[in-house]
Design a protein around this motif. Sequence first.
Motif, PDB file in Angstrom:
ATOM      1  N   GLY A 137       0.790  -1.219   0.000  1.00  0.00           N
ATOM      2  CA  GLY A 137       0.000   0.000   0.000  1.00  0.00           C
ATOM      3  C   GLY A 137       0.828   1.277   0.000  1.00  0.00           C
ATOM      4  O   GLY A 137       0.282   2.371  -0.154  1.00  0.00           O
ATOM      5  N   SER A 138       2.132   1.147   0.173  1.00  0.00           N
ATOM      6  CA  SER A 138       2.995   2.324   0.250  1.00  0.00           C
ATOM      7  C   SER A 138       2.971   3.141  -1.041  1.00  0.00           C
ATOM      8  O   SER A 138       2.844   4.365  -1.012  1.00  0.00           O
ATOM      9  CB  SER A 138       4.432   1.914   0.569  1.00  0.00           C
ATOM     10  OG  SER A 138       5.283   3.033   0.531  1.00  0.00           O
ATOM     11  N   ARG A 139       3.104   2.477  -2.165  1.00  0.00           N
ATOM     12  CA  ARG A 139       3.131   3.204  -3.445  1.00  0.00           C
ATOM     13  C   ARG A 139       1.811   3.952  -3.683  1.00  0.00           C
ATOM     14  O   ARG A 139       1.811   5.074  -4.164  1.00  0.00           O
ATOM     15  CB  ARG A 139       3.448   2.265  -4.589  1.00  0.00           C
ATOM     16  CG  ARG A 139       4.881   1.760  -4.530  1.00  0.00           C
ATOM     17  CD  ARG A 139       5.307   1.139  -5.838  1.00  0.00           C
ATOM     18  NE  ARG A 139       6.574   0.479  -5.730  1.00  0.00           N
ATOM     19  CZ  ARG A 139       7.756   1.072  -5.805  1.00  0.00           C
ATOM     20  NH1 ARG A 139       7.829   2.356  -5.989  1.00  0.00           N
ATOM     21  NH2 ARG A 139       8.878   0.389  -5.702  1.00  0.00           N
ATOM     22  N   GLU A 140       0.712   3.336  -3.311  1.00  0.00           N
ATOM     23  CA  GLU A 140      -0.582   3.982  -3.488  1.00  0.00           C
ATOM     24  C   GLU A 140      -0.691   5.225  -2.599  1.00  0.00           C
ATOM     25  O   GLU A 140      -1.204   6.260  -3.013  1.00  0.00           O
ATOM     26  CB  GLU A 140      -1.729   3.009  -3.182  1.00  0.00           C
ATOM     27  CG  GLU A 140      -1.856   1.868  -4.175  1.00  0.00           C
ATOM     28  CD  GLU A 140      -0.853   0.734  -3.966  1.00  0.00           C
ATOM     29  OE1 GLU A 140      -0.109   0.714  -2.956  1.00  0.00           O
ATOM     30  OE2 GLU A 140      -0.797  -0.150  -4.838  1.00  0.00           O
ATOM     31  N   LEU A 141      -0.212   5.106  -1.369  1.00  0.00           N
ATOM     32  CA  LEU A 141      -0.241   6.240  -0.456  1.00  0.00           C
ATOM     33  C   LEU A 141       0.613   7.392  -0.993  1.00  0.00           C
ATOM     34  O   LEU A 141       0.170   8.538  -1.041  1.00  0.00           O
ATOM     35  CB  LEU A 141       0.261   5.835   0.936  1.00  0.00           C
ATOM     36  CG  LEU A 141       0.390   6.975   1.941  1.00  0.00           C
ATOM     37  CD1 LEU A 141      -0.969   7.593   2.230  1.00  0.00           C
ATOM     38  CD2 LEU A 141       1.061   6.494   3.202  1.00  0.00           C
ATOM     39  N   ASN A 145       6.979   6.127  -8.036  1.00  0.00           N
ATOM     40  CA  ASN A 145       8.063   5.380  -8.666  1.00  0.00           C
ATOM     41  C   ASN A 145       9.417   5.740  -8.063  1.00  0.00           C
ATOM     42  O   ASN A 145      10.428   5.132  -8.414  1.00  0.00           O
ATOM     43  CB  ASN A 145       8.075   5.633 -10.163  1.00  0.00           C
ATOM     44  CG  ASN A 145       6.809   5.136 -10.820  1.00  0.00           C
ATOM     45  OD1 ASN A 145       6.322   4.055 -10.512  1.00  0.00           O
ATOM     46  ND2 ASN A 145       6.253   5.918 -11.702  1.00  0.00           N
ATOM     47  N   TYR A 146       9.453   6.737  -7.194  1.00  0.00           N
ATOM     48  CA  TYR A 146      10.712   7.227  -6.638  1.00  0.00           C
ATOM     49  C   TYR A 146      10.766   7.209  -5.118  1.00  0.00           C
ATOM     50  O   TYR A 146      11.849   7.309  -4.543  1.00  0.00           O
ATOM     51  CB  TYR A 146      10.975   8.650  -7.127  1.00  0.00           C
ATOM     52  CG  TYR A 146      11.018   8.723  -8.620  1.00  0.00           C
ATOM     53  CD1 TYR A 146      12.157   8.343  -9.315  1.00  0.00           C
ATOM     54  CD2 TYR A 146       9.903   9.115  -9.355  1.00  0.00           C
ATOM     55  CE1 TYR A 146      12.190   8.368 -10.691  1.00  0.00           C
ATOM     56  CE2 TYR A 146       9.928   9.149 -10.730  1.00  0.00           C
ATOM     57  CZ  TYR A 146      11.075   8.779 -11.402  1.00  0.00           C
ATOM     58  OH  TYR A 146      11.114   8.798 -12.762  1.00  0.00           O
ATOM     59  N   ALA A 147       9.637   7.119  -4.456  1.00  0.00           N
ATOM     60  CA  ALA A 147       9.615   7.132  -2.995  1.00  0.00           C
ATOM     61  C   ALA A 147       8.604   6.112  -2.493  1.00  0.00           C
ATOM     62  O   ALA A 147       7.545   5.947  -3.088  1.00  0.00           O
ATOM     63  CB  ALA A 147       9.236   8.518  -2.490  1.00  0.00           C
ATOM     64  N   ALA A 148       8.970   5.436  -1.416  1.00  0.00           N
ATOM     65  CA  ALA A 148       8.078   4.446  -0.818  1.00  0.00           C
ATOM     66  C   ALA A 148       8.515   4.206   0.620  1.00  0.00           C
ATOM     67  O   ALA A 148       9.639   4.501   1.005  1.00  0.00           O
ATOM     68  CB  ALA A 148       8.127   3.143  -1.607  1.00  0.00           C
ATOM     69  N   SER A 149       7.625   3.652   1.378  1.00  0.00           N
ATOM     70  CA  SER A 149       7.943   3.224   2.733  1.00  0.00           C
ATOM     71  C   SER A 149       8.373   1.764   2.661  1.00  0.00           C
ATOM     72  O   SER A 149       7.793   0.987   1.907  1.00  0.00           O
ATOM     73  CB  SER A 149       6.701   3.383   3.607  1.00  0.00           C
ATOM     74  OG  SER A 149       6.975   2.979   4.912  1.00  0.00           O
ATOM     75  N   ALA A 150       9.380   1.414   3.436  1.00  0.00           N
ATOM     76  CA  ALA A 150       9.910   0.055   3.355  1.00  0.00           C
ATOM     77  C   ALA A 150      10.288  -0.464   4.728  1.00  0.00           C
ATOM     78  O   ALA A 150      10.545   0.302   5.660  1.00  0.00           O
ATOM     79  CB  ALA A 150      11.127   0.023   2.445  1.00  0.00           C
ATOM     80  N   THR A 151      10.337  -1.781   4.807  1.00  0.00           N
ATOM     81  CA  THR A 151      10.879  -2.459   5.969  1.00  0.00           C
ATOM     82  C   THR A 151      12.295  -2.883   5.612  1.00  0.00           C
ATOM     83  O   THR A 151      12.520  -3.442   4.539  1.00  0.00           O
ATOM     84  CB  THR A 151      10.030  -3.689   6.325  1.00  0.00           C
ATOM     85  OG1 THR A 151       8.698  -3.260   6.598  1.00  0.00           O
ATOM     86  CG2 THR A 151      10.592  -4.429   7.518  1.00  0.00           C
ATOM     87  N   ILE A 152      13.231  -2.589   6.504  1.00  0.00           N
ATOM     88  CA  ILE A 152      14.636  -2.906   6.237  1.00  0.00           C
ATOM     89  C   ILE A 152      15.111  -3.914   7.270  1.00  0.00           C
ATOM     90  O   ILE A 152      14.947  -3.706   8.477  1.00  0.00           O
ATOM     91  CB  ILE A 152      15.506  -1.639   6.306  1.00  0.00           C
ATOM     92  CG1 ILE A 152      15.008  -0.622   5.281  1.00  0.00           C
ATOM     93  CG2 ILE A 152      16.978  -1.976   6.073  1.00  0.00           C
ATOM     94  CD1 ILE A 152      15.634   0.753   5.427  1.00  0.00           C
ATOM     95  N   GLY A 153      15.683  -4.994   6.786  1.00  0.00           N
ATOM     96  CA  GLY A 153      16.220  -6.012   7.676  1.00  0.00           C
ATOM     97  C   GLY A 153      17.645  -6.345   7.278  1.00  0.00           C
ATOM     98  O   GLY A 153      18.023  -6.227   6.120  1.00  0.00           O
ATOM     99  N   ALA A 154      18.453  -6.747   8.240  1.00  0.00           N
ATOM    100  CA  ALA A 154      19.832  -7.147   7.972  1.00  0.00           C
ATOM    101  C   ALA A 154      20.362  -7.904   9.183  1.00  0.00           C
ATOM    102  O   ALA A 154      19.775  -7.836  10.268  1.00  0.00           O
ATOM    103  CB  ALA A 154      20.708  -5.925   7.685  1.00  0.00           C
ATOM    104  N   ARG A 155      21.460  -8.588   8.983  1.00  0.00           N
ATOM    105  CA  ARG A 155      22.114  -9.298  10.089  1.00  0.00           C
ATOM    106  C   ARG A 155      23.495  -8.718  10.294  1.00  0.00           C
ATOM    107  O   ARG A 155      24.146  -8.304   9.339  1.00  0.00           O
ATOM    108  CB  ARG A 155      22.263 -10.784   9.774  1.00  0.00           C
ATOM    109  CG  ARG A 155      20.988 -11.555   9.801  1.00  0.00           C
ATOM    110  CD  ARG A 155      21.161 -13.060   9.548  1.00  0.00           C
ATOM    111  NE  ARG A 155      22.341 -13.431   8.800  1.00  0.00           N
ATOM    112  CZ  ARG A 155      23.355 -14.169   9.299  1.00  0.00           C
ATOM    113  NH1 ARG A 155      23.331 -14.599  10.531  1.00  0.00           N
ATOM    114  NH2 ARG A 155      24.381 -14.483   8.554  1.00  0.00           N
ATOM    115  N   LYS A 156      23.932  -8.686  11.530  1.00  0.00           N
ATOM    116  CA  LYS A 156      25.300  -8.266  11.821  1.00  0.00           C
ATOM    117  C   LYS A 156      26.003  -9.436  12.487  1.00  0.00           C
ATOM    118  O   LYS A 156      25.685  -9.789  13.633  1.00  0.00           O
ATOM    119  CB  LYS A 156      25.331  -7.038  12.725  1.00  0.00           C
ATOM    120  CG  LYS A 156      26.723  -6.454  12.837  1.00  0.00           C
ATOM    121  CD  LYS A 156      26.684  -5.036  13.304  1.00  0.00           C
ATOM    122  CE  LYS A 156      28.067  -4.440  13.215  1.00  0.00           C
ATOM    123  NZ  LYS A 156      28.086  -3.043  13.616  1.00  0.00           N
TER     124      LYS A 156
END
Length: 65
Positions: free
Chosen positions: A34-38, A50-61
């Motif tokens: 739904g981020s792109r629609e918002l 097409n240039y901005a969106a909300s995202a979830t970011i995950g990574a391991r250290k």
Amino acid sequence: MLCTCLAGAATTDQTEDWLAAAGFTDMEITIKPGSRELVASWAPGRGIENYAASATIGARKPANR
């Protein structure tokens, strides 16, 4: 709009580079449903979704870093 929402926003590549520089691995950036629609609703017909969106970011250290 540029000054309030988009100026200074990081790209996906920049975010991955910063995480890698900090020692993170297995990065995953997932656009939130739904981020792109918002984002599109902020300026209908301009294509900013097409240039901005909300995202979830995950990574391991790893422990050794």
